[in-house]
Design an enzyme around this catalytic site. Structure first.
Site, PDB file in Angstrom:
ATOM      1  CG  ASP B 165      -2.175  -0.748   1.079  1.00  0.00           C
ATOM      2  OD1 ASP B 165      -2.599  -0.974  -0.065  1.00  0.00           O
ATOM      3  OD2 ASP B 165      -2.770  -1.116   2.105  1.00  0.00           O
ATOM      4  CB  VAL B 166       3.851   2.199   2.026  1.00  0.00           C
ATOM      5  CG1 VAL B 166       4.930   3.272   1.960  1.00  0.00           C
ATOM      6  CG2 VAL B 166       3.179   2.194   3.398  1.00  0.00           C
TER       7      VAL B 166
END
Lengths: 397, 397
Positions: B165-166
C-alpha cells in the site's frame, strides 16, 4: 501518440544498492533518460546477490533496467570534472542529479550549483545529519520487527522486503518531479535531502503508529492477524495456506453466508454483546471468529474453497513461493534479453500510462561511457580512447 | 523564498484506506491543495484502528493531514454533479483526480474526460483487470511471507507494515506528477491506472526476486540473516536486541578489529578457503561468523557496545518498541493540535526541500465542504445550506 510523460528529462544518478537506483528506475520507466554513473569497476552493489549462474547480479540488473551506464574514476580530478561537465550539459534539457553518495564534496549541491544555479539535486542520506544507516538498521528502530511474527516469539522478526529502501526510492522520484515542476514554472532549482530514517518515521507516523505510541498504547504482537480488522492465514485440507480478509461489513456477511456460519456468528454476537458489523468488534473477537472458520477451511481442499468464494466479496489469496508465481501472460512483464543473464521476463512500471517506456534490459557496466561522452559532452573518439587508456573512464569489458 | 514545489496543484482525492490517501498526503506535504472527497458520514476507513480514547481514528488522521475534507452524497445525482463540477473548476489550476473507488462509472476517466479533455486521472486498482485485492492478499501471493521469520517456522509470516500500500501510494504520486509535467508541456491529459498487485510484482522483479525464481533458484528462509550479506540480530548482556550489519569489506574489517576477532576470521578464511572481503563468502559462512560474534555481544551491555562501535563504520541499531522511540527533538516532527486526538507530534514530508508545507492536522470530516463549494464552485451560503438540509452534502458535525 503523445510523448512519454518524462520525455526530455535527464537524470544523472550516482548511486548504489536499492533506494537511489529504484528512484532512477522509476523515472526511466516513465521515459526519462537516466544515466547511472559508477566508479570504474562498479560500485559496492555491482555483485549483490542474487546472482545468475554466470555471476551477474540479478539485483543490480533488476534495479538498473533501461538506464545508460557510464563509468569514470571518482578519485581522479579529471573524472570528477567529467561528472561536473555532464551536470552542465544535462541541465539544458532539464537535468536532475540523484545520489546517495555521502561525504563527496565535489558531488554536493553547493559545489554543483556553482555550475548550474538552477540545479535540482536530491541527496539520499541514512540519517538527516549525515550518519550512515541502512534499511535493516532503520527497521530495527521503527518498532515493526518486535510486533511481526507469531505472538509466541520474543525476539525481533526482520522483514525480507527492504520496504524502507523501496519507499525512499519512490519518495526520491516524487521529490525530483515536484522540484522539476517548480523549476519549469519559476526557473528555480532545488536542493533536496531525504533520509532513510525519516522515511521510516514518516510512514510509521502517517499510519498512526507514532500517535498510538504517544497515547501510551503499546501495539501488541498478534501474529498473522490484521490489527483492527479480521484477517488471518489458514491451512486447507490439501496443505495449502491461504490469507483471508474481511475488511468490511459486506465481506464479513459474505463470509458468514458462504461458510454457513452466519447464524453462529449472530448467536455469538448476542452472547458477547458484540456487533460484528464493526471492524473493532470483529478484531476484538478475532480469536473466536477465526477458530470457527478454521475447521470449515481445514476440511476443504484449495479448489473447493476457490469455488465457494467465487463471486463473493470475500478477499483471499493462496500463499505462494516465488518459484510458484505464474509469470506467463502477466501484462506487467515483458521478455528481455539481459546481458549476463539471458532471456527473462521483467517488469515494466506498474503505472499504466500512455508513453511509458517499454521494458528494457539493464546495461552492462560502462556500456554508454563512450556514446554519452561523445554525445552529451562532444568529445571525440580519440579523446574517449585516451581517457580510457589513462583509467579516467571505463569502457565495457 | 520560492513557492512550494506543488503550489497551485489541486488534487481531488476520492479514496479510502492507505494507498490513495498516502498518495494525496505526499502531494499535500509538498504544497498541493488536496481535497479529499468522502461520502456523507465518511468512507470505510473513517474508524480504522488505532483509535484515540475519544474514538477518532489515528490511522485516518495520520493519512489525511493537511488536506481539505468535503463530503457529498455519492448516490444522489446532485452529489455526483458536485464532484463533476469540482473536476471542471479545479482543472483550470492544473487539477488531477486520484481515486481507488472502483466500479463507479461517474468517477471514471471516460466520464470525467468529457468534462475536461486535459484531465489527469489516476485509478488505483487491486488487480489490473479490476478485481479487488488488498495489501494482505497481494502480499500472500508475492512469496515474501514464506521466507520471512525464523527458519524453524513452516507457515507464512505476514508483514505488519502494509508495504505494498505504501509503495502504491508513492507510485501514484509519481504518476500524477509525471503526467502533470507532460500536460504542462503539451496540454495533453492522462489516464493512468495502477494496480496494487502490479506494484508488488514490479518491486519483487526490480529487486531480482522474479529473475531468481525464473532461474529456478528457491529463495531460502534464513530468519533474521540478510540474504547475500552479513547481518543479524543479537542479544546483549542486558537483554537488549541489536541489529548488526556488515555490508562492505570496510564494515567487516572494522567489526573484526573492534571485537578482537580479526585474526580468528583470517584463520577461518584459510581453513574454509573463503574470502571474507566478498559479501558472497560472508553470507555463505554467516552461521560460523555470527556464532563467533555472539558471545562477544552476549557478555556486553548495550552501553558498552555503543562505546566500542562509536567512530567505526559498523552499522548497528537497537530494536525499539514504538513506545520506546524518542520523538522529542526530531526535526521531522512538529507539534499539531489534531481534532479528536489533542496535541501530538506528527511527521512532515521526509523530503526536505524549500517550500515544503508545514505539518498540519487532518481536517474533521466535512470541515471544508462549505468553503470549497462557495470558493471553488461559487455557490452561495444559502445554496450550501439547502444542499446540506437535503442530505446532498455533509457539513462538520
Amino acid at each position: 501518440m503523445s510523448a512519454g510523460p518524462l520525455d526530455g528529462l535527464t537524470v544523472l544518478e550516482v548511486s548504489s544498492f536499492v533506494a537511489a537506483p529504484l528512484g532512477g528506475l522509476t523515472l526511466a520507466q516513465l521515459g526519462a533518460d537516466v544515466i547511472r554513473i559508477d566508479p570504474v569497476g562498479g560500485a559496492a552493489d555491482q555483485g549483490r546477490w542474487p546472482l545468475s549462474p554466470s555471476g551477474t547480479s540479478l539485483f543490480w540488473t533488476g534495479l538498473n533496467k533501461g538506464k545508460r551506464s557510464v563509468t569514470v574514476s571518482f578519485r581522479a580530478p579529471e573524472g570528477r570534472q567529467i561528472i561536473a561537465d555532464l551536470v552542465r550539459a544535462s541541465g539544458a534539457g532539464g537535468g536532475v542529479v540523484l545520489t546517495n553518495a555521502v561525504g563527496q564534496a565535489w558531488l554536493s549541491y553547493p559545489e554543483l550549483a556553482r555550475i548550474r544555479p538552477d540545479l535540482i539535486h536530491l541527496q539520499i542520506l541514512g540519517y538527516r545529519d549525515g550518519r550512515a544507516a541502512v534499511d535493516y538498521t532503520v527497521n530495527a528502530e521503527t518498532g515493526f520487527p518486535l510486533v511481526t511474527g507469531p505472538d509466541t516469539l520474543e525476539g525481533p522478526v526482520n522483514h525480507v522486503l527492504p520496504a524502507w529502501d523501496v519507499a525512499c526510492g519512490l519518495y526520491a522520484a516524487v521529490g525530483l518531479l515536484a522540484a522539476e515542476r517548480r523549476r519549469a514554472r519559476s526557473g528555480a532549482g532545488s536542493q533536496i535531502s531525504l533520509a532513510l530514517a525519516d522515511v521510516a518515521m514518516a510512514v510509521a507516523g502517517n499510519l498512526g503508529l507514532l500517535a498510538e505510541a504517544q497515547l501510551g498504547q503499546d501495539r501488541p504482537r498478534i501474529g498473522n492477524h490484521l490489527f483492527g480488522g479480521l484477517a488471518r492465514d489458514f491451512r486447507t485440507a490439501d496443505g495449502q495456506r491461504i490469507m483471508l480478509v474481511a475488511l468490511t461489513r459486506r465481506h464479513f456477511a459474505d463470509l458468514g453466508r458462504v461458510t454457513g456460519l452466519a447464524d453462529t456468528f449472530a448467536e455469538l454476537e448476542r452472547l458477547l454483546g458484540a456487533d460484528f458489523s464493526t471492524d473493532g468488534d470483529r478484531f476484538r473477537h478475532r480469536e473466536v471468529i477465526t477458530a470457527l472458520l478454521e475447521p470449515w477451511i481445514a476440511v476443504r481442499p484449495l479448489a473447493e474453497i476457490e469455488r465457494e468464494f467465487a463471486g463473493t466479496s470475500v478477499l483471499w489469496s493462496r500463499y505462494r513461493k516465488f518459484t510458484e508465481i505464474d509469470l506467463s501472460g502477466d501484462p506487467l512483464l515483458a521478455q528481455i534479453s539481459q546481458p549476463g543473464v539471458g532471456s527473462l521476463l521483467a517488469p515494466a512500471s506498474p503505472l499504466v500510462v500512455e508513453g511509458a517506456a517499454d521494458v528494457r534490459p539493464a546495461p552492462a557496466l560502462g556500456t554508454d561511457t563512450g556514446p554519452v561522452l561523445t554525445g552529451l559532452l562532444g568529445l571525440t573518439e580519440a579523446e574517449v580512447s585516451s581517457l580510457a587508456e589513462r583509467g579516467i573512464i571505463g569502457l565495457p569489458s
